[in-house]
Write a protein that holds these residues in place. Structure first.
Motif, PDB file in Angstrom:
ATOM      1  N   THR A  73       0.851  -1.179   0.000  1.00  0.00           N
ATOM      2  CA  THR A  73       0.000   0.000   0.000  1.00  0.00           C
ATOM      3  C   THR A  73       0.890   1.233   0.000  1.00  0.00           C
ATOM      4  O   THR A  73       1.943   1.266   0.640  1.00  0.00           O
ATOM      5  CB  THR A  73      -0.901   0.023   1.252  1.00  0.00           C
ATOM      6  N   LEU A  74       0.477   2.233  -0.737  1.00  0.00           N
ATOM      7  CA  LEU A  74       1.289   3.431  -0.868  1.00  0.00           C
ATOM      8  C   LEU A  74       1.029   4.376   0.295  1.00  0.00           C
ATOM      9  O   LEU A  74      -0.118   4.650   0.642  1.00  0.00           O
ATOM     10  CB  LEU A  74       0.982   4.142  -2.192  1.00  0.00           C
ATOM     11  N   ALA A  75       2.093   4.860   0.894  1.00  0.00           N
ATOM     12  CA  ALA A  75       1.960   5.816   1.989  1.00  0.00           C
ATOM     13  C   ALA A  75       1.935   7.233   1.440  1.00  0.00           C
ATOM     14  O   ALA A  75       2.568   7.537   0.418  1.00  0.00           O
ATOM     15  CB  ALA A  75       3.130   5.661   2.964  1.00  0.00           C
ATOM     16  N   SER A  76       1.196   8.098   2.110  1.00  0.00           N
ATOM     17  CA  SER A  76       1.159   9.502   1.722  1.00  0.00           C
ATOM     18  C   SER A  76       2.396  10.192   2.287  1.00  0.00           C
ATOM     19  O   SER A  76       2.602  10.212   3.496  1.00  0.00           O
ATOM     20  CB  SER A  76      -0.109  10.175   2.253  1.00  0.00           C
ATOM     21  N   ALA A 159      13.119   3.943   3.939  1.00  0.00           N
ATOM     22  CA  ALA A 159      13.129   5.234   3.254  1.00  0.00           C
ATOM     23  C   ALA A 159      11.732   5.855   3.210  1.00  0.00           C
ATOM     24  O   ALA A 159      11.559   7.059   3.433  1.00  0.00           O
ATOM     25  CB  ALA A 159      13.681   5.065   1.838  1.00  0.00           C
ATOM     26  N   THR A 160      10.723   5.033   2.946  1.00  0.00           N
ATOM     27  CA  THR A 160       9.345   5.533   2.897  1.00  0.00           C
ATOM     28  C   THR A 160       8.892   6.020   4.259  1.00  0.00           C
ATOM     29  O   THR A 160       8.263   7.082   4.385  1.00  0.00           O
ATOM     30  CB  THR A 160       8.405   4.430   2.387  1.00  0.00           C
ATOM     31  N   GLU A 161       9.203   5.262   5.309  1.00  0.00           N
ATOM     32  CA  GLU A 161       8.801   5.655   6.656  1.00  0.00           C
ATOM     33  C   GLU A 161       9.511   6.937   7.087  1.00  0.00           C
ATOM     34  O   GLU A 161       8.904   7.817   7.703  1.00  0.00           O
ATOM     35  CB  GLU A 161       9.111   4.529   7.642  1.00  0.00           C
ATOM     36  N   PHE A 162      10.780   7.063   6.772  1.00  0.00           N
ATOM     37  CA  PHE A 162      11.507   8.284   7.122  1.00  0.00           C
ATOM     38  C   PHE A 162      10.900   9.494   6.417  1.00  0.00           C
ATOM     39  O   PHE A 162      10.751  10.566   7.009  1.00  0.00           O
ATOM     40  CB  PHE A 162      12.987   8.143   6.738  1.00  0.00           C
ATOM     41  N   ALA A 163      10.557   9.337   5.146  1.00  0.00           N
ATOM     42  CA  ALA A 163       9.952  10.443   4.404  1.00  0.00           C
ATOM     43  C   ALA A 163       8.608  10.835   4.999  1.00  0.00           C
ATOM     44  O   ALA A 163       8.275  12.018   5.104  1.00  0.00           O
ATOM     45  CB  ALA A 163       9.791  10.060   2.936  1.00  0.00           C
ATOM     46  N   ARG A 164       7.806   9.830   5.412  1.00  0.00           N
ATOM     47  CA  ARG A 164       6.512  10.123   6.018  1.00  0.00           C
ATOM     48  C   ARG A 164       6.679  10.842   7.353  1.00  0.00           C
ATOM     49  O   ARG A 164       5.995  11.827   7.634  1.00  0.00           O
ATOM     50  CB  ARG A 164       5.743   8.815   6.225  1.00  0.00           C
ATOM     51  N   ALA A 165       7.607  10.367   8.194  1.00  0.00           N
ATOM     52  CA  ALA A 165       7.792  10.943   9.519  1.00  0.00           C
ATOM     53  C   ALA A 165       8.325  12.370   9.453  1.00  0.00           C
ATOM     54  O   ALA A 165       7.859  13.260  10.165  1.00  0.00           O
ATOM     55  CB  ALA A 165       8.734  10.056  10.336  1.00  0.00           C
ATOM     56  N   GLU A 166       9.304  12.613   8.594  1.00  0.00           N
ATOM     57  CA  GLU A 166       9.859  13.959   8.522  1.00  0.00           C
ATOM     58  C   GLU A 166       8.864  14.919   7.879  1.00  0.00           C
ATOM     59  O   GLU A 166       8.806  16.094   8.249  1.00  0.00           O
ATOM     60  CB  GLU A 166      11.189  13.958   7.766  1.00  0.00           C
ATOM     61  N   GLY A 167       8.073  14.423   6.936  1.00  0.00           N
ATOM     62  CA  GLY A 167       7.071  15.289   6.312  1.00  0.00           C
ATOM     63  C   GLY A 167       6.050  15.784   7.312  1.00  0.00           C
ATOM     64  O   GLY A 167       5.655  16.955   7.298  1.00  0.00           O
ATOM     65  N   ALA A 168       5.597  14.895   8.211  1.00  0.00           N
ATOM     66  CA  ALA A 168       4.655  15.304   9.256  1.00  0.00           C
ATOM     67  C   ALA A 168       5.287  16.315  10.199  1.00  0.00           C
ATOM     68  O   ALA A 168       4.638  17.270  10.653  1.00  0.00           O
ATOM     69  CB  ALA A 168       4.178  14.074  10.030  1.00  0.00           C
ATOM     70  N   HIS A 322      19.915  -7.372  12.293  1.00  0.00           N
ATOM     71  CA  HIS A 322      19.246  -6.073  12.421  1.00  0.00           C
ATOM     72  C   HIS A 322      19.812  -5.080  11.409  1.00  0.00           C
ATOM     73  O   HIS A 322      21.007  -5.092  11.104  1.00  0.00           O
ATOM     74  CB  HIS A 322      19.423  -5.520  13.833  1.00  0.00           C
ATOM     75  N   PHE A 323      18.932  -4.221  10.939  1.00  0.00           N
ATOM     76  CA  PHE A 323      19.309  -3.164  10.010  1.00  0.00           C
ATOM     77  C   PHE A 323      18.981  -1.838  10.680  1.00  0.00           C
ATOM     78  O   PHE A 323      17.835  -1.369  10.653  1.00  0.00           O
ATOM     79  CB  PHE A 323      18.569  -3.326   8.683  1.00  0.00           C
ATOM     80  N   TYR A 324      19.991  -1.258  11.326  1.00  0.00           N
ATOM     81  CA  TYR A 324      19.805  -0.044  12.124  1.00  0.00           C
ATOM     82  C   TYR A 324      20.058   1.172  11.239  1.00  0.00           C
ATOM     83  O   TYR A 324      21.178   1.410  10.786  1.00  0.00           O
ATOM     84  CB  TYR A 324      20.756  -0.052  13.313  1.00  0.00           C
ATOM     85  N   ALA A 325      19.009   1.937  10.976  1.00  0.00           N
ATOM     86  CA  ALA A 325      19.092   3.095  10.077  1.00  0.00           C
ATOM     87  C   ALA A 325      18.841   4.377  10.852  1.00  0.00           C
ATOM     88  O   ALA A 325      17.947   4.434  11.717  1.00  0.00           O
ATOM     89  CB  ALA A 325      18.078   2.960   8.948  1.00  0.00           C
ATOM     90  N   THR A 326      19.611   5.396  10.583  1.00  0.00           N
ATOM     91  CA  THR A 326      19.461   6.683  11.256  1.00  0.00           C
ATOM     92  C   THR A 326      19.562   7.821  10.246  1.00  0.00           C
ATOM     93  O   THR A 326      20.229   7.698   9.209  1.00  0.00           O
ATOM     94  CB  THR A 326      20.528   6.896  12.337  1.00  0.00           C
TER      95      THR A 326
END
Length: 347
Positions: A73-76, A159-168, A322-326
């Motif tokens: 599903t595509l995230a906004s 990458a998608t989650e980071f873009a969503r979180a920073e956009g908010a 684990h894939f730890y991304a920051t």
């Protein structure tokens, strides 16, 4: 055993792996090069671990043949980054100076005195910064057995989650270990000449939670409240629900205020200015700031430390990898004269 004998014994073992020694199992070829090689060969605050023992957590992908391309599903994702001023910084202590007031001048006769004129006022902008992180895990068996590229999929999810979180955060972040959104600061109804620096101006619609009569006039007032130097490059920002209402507005002669795009890649316009859909903008409600208009490249500053960093950790929580991304990013209003807001209130 001598060093020469030891090397010879290893060479004999490696010789068993020549082509044709045993058949390759179906699906055994692993991606090579770049990020895929890094995560497969070579950690964990556990958010949710991928494992073949649980169907919903990845088991569906292991025991049977499936389509290698996984639909999602595509995230906004908020587009504020695309219209704001983005700078790369070397530390979290980034500062920017903005002058206000200009340098006044005066007229005088040939022999008249030249009294001292005022000087501009310097304002320091220090965008609050925070660190986005994600730490998903996958079992080594999942990485080995899944017939799709788990690592590439996880990288895309992060990458998608980071873009969503920073956009908010760019819209409504509170500035505590994260960017401060342009809707989170002080607002006032006063104009640029008397309003304090850092405070955004809002225009009321004339009715709580709704447009008053003649809504097109409210939108025109919003556009004209932004001074001409900032209107070059300005755009409307609102969510899709608000935009759905505005697209139905007509002028007194029956013309729509909304103008659809006439060419691919060109945005639709409202009163001649492009409209940016940002789902993080609030819905229309009493006293909501649901529409913004301004030159965001001049008005909002995004400072980011570096690109996203990813650490592969197969040791902390065996047998999981684990894939730890920051990613460290900050944001704040840099010029409060360059952004105007429409508030759905009586005053």
């Amino acid at each position: 055993m001598s060093r020469t004998d030891l090397a010879a014994s290893f060479a004999a073992v490696e010789g068993l792996g020549v082509a044709g020694a045993r058949p390759m199992l179906s699906g055994g070829a692993a991606p090579s090069g770049g990020f895929a090689s890094f995560v497969r060969s070579g950690s964990v605050v556990e958010m949710k671990a991928l494992s073949g023992t649980n169907d919903a957590a990845g088991g569906y992908a292991v025991p049977r043949e499936i389509d290698a391309a996984i639909n999602a599903t595509l995230a906004s994702i908020s587009p504020i980054r695309a219209i704001a001023n983005v700078v790369k910084v070397g530390s979290a202590g980034y500062r920017k100076l903005v002058t206000s007031g200009g340098t006044p001048s005066g007229w005088s006769g040939e022999t008249d005195g030249r009294p001292e004129t005022a000087t501009p006022t310097f304002n320091e902008i220090a965008p609050p910064m925070g660190e986005l992180y994600a730490n998903p895990a996958a079992s080594q068996a999942m990485l080995d057995d899944a017939n799709f590229d788990v690592e590439e999929w996880l990288a895309g999810e992060i990458a998608t989650e980071f873009a969503r979180a920073e956009g908010a955060a760019f819209v409504s972040g509170n500035g505590m270990n994260r960017p401060k959104g342009f809707l989170s600061g002080a607002v006032a109804v006063t104009g640029d000449a008397t309003r304090a620096f850092g405070t955004l101006q809002y225009l009321p619609t004339g009715a709580a939670g709704a447009f008053s009569t003649n809504p097109e006039e409210r939108l025109i007032d919003l556009v004209q409240s932004l001074r001409a130097p900032y209107r070059q490059g300005a755009s409307f920002v609102m969510n899709s629900a608000t935009l759905a209402r505005i697209r139905k507005f007509k002028t007194s002669d029956g013309q729509f205020l909304w103008s659809p795009s006439l060419a691919a890649g060109q945005p639709a316009t409202l009163l001649g200015y492009p409209v940016v859909e940002a789902e993080d903008m609030p819905d229309i409600a009493a006293n909501s700031l649901s529409i913004a208009f301004g030159n965001f490249r001049a008005g909002y500053l995004i400072a980011e430390r570096t690109e996203t960093q990813i650490l592969r950790d197969p040791y902390s929580n065996k047998p999981f990898v684990h894939f730890y991304a920051t990613k460290r990013v900050g944001g704040a209003v840099s010029n409060s004269e360059a952004i105007k807001l429409l508030r759905f209130s009586a005053s």
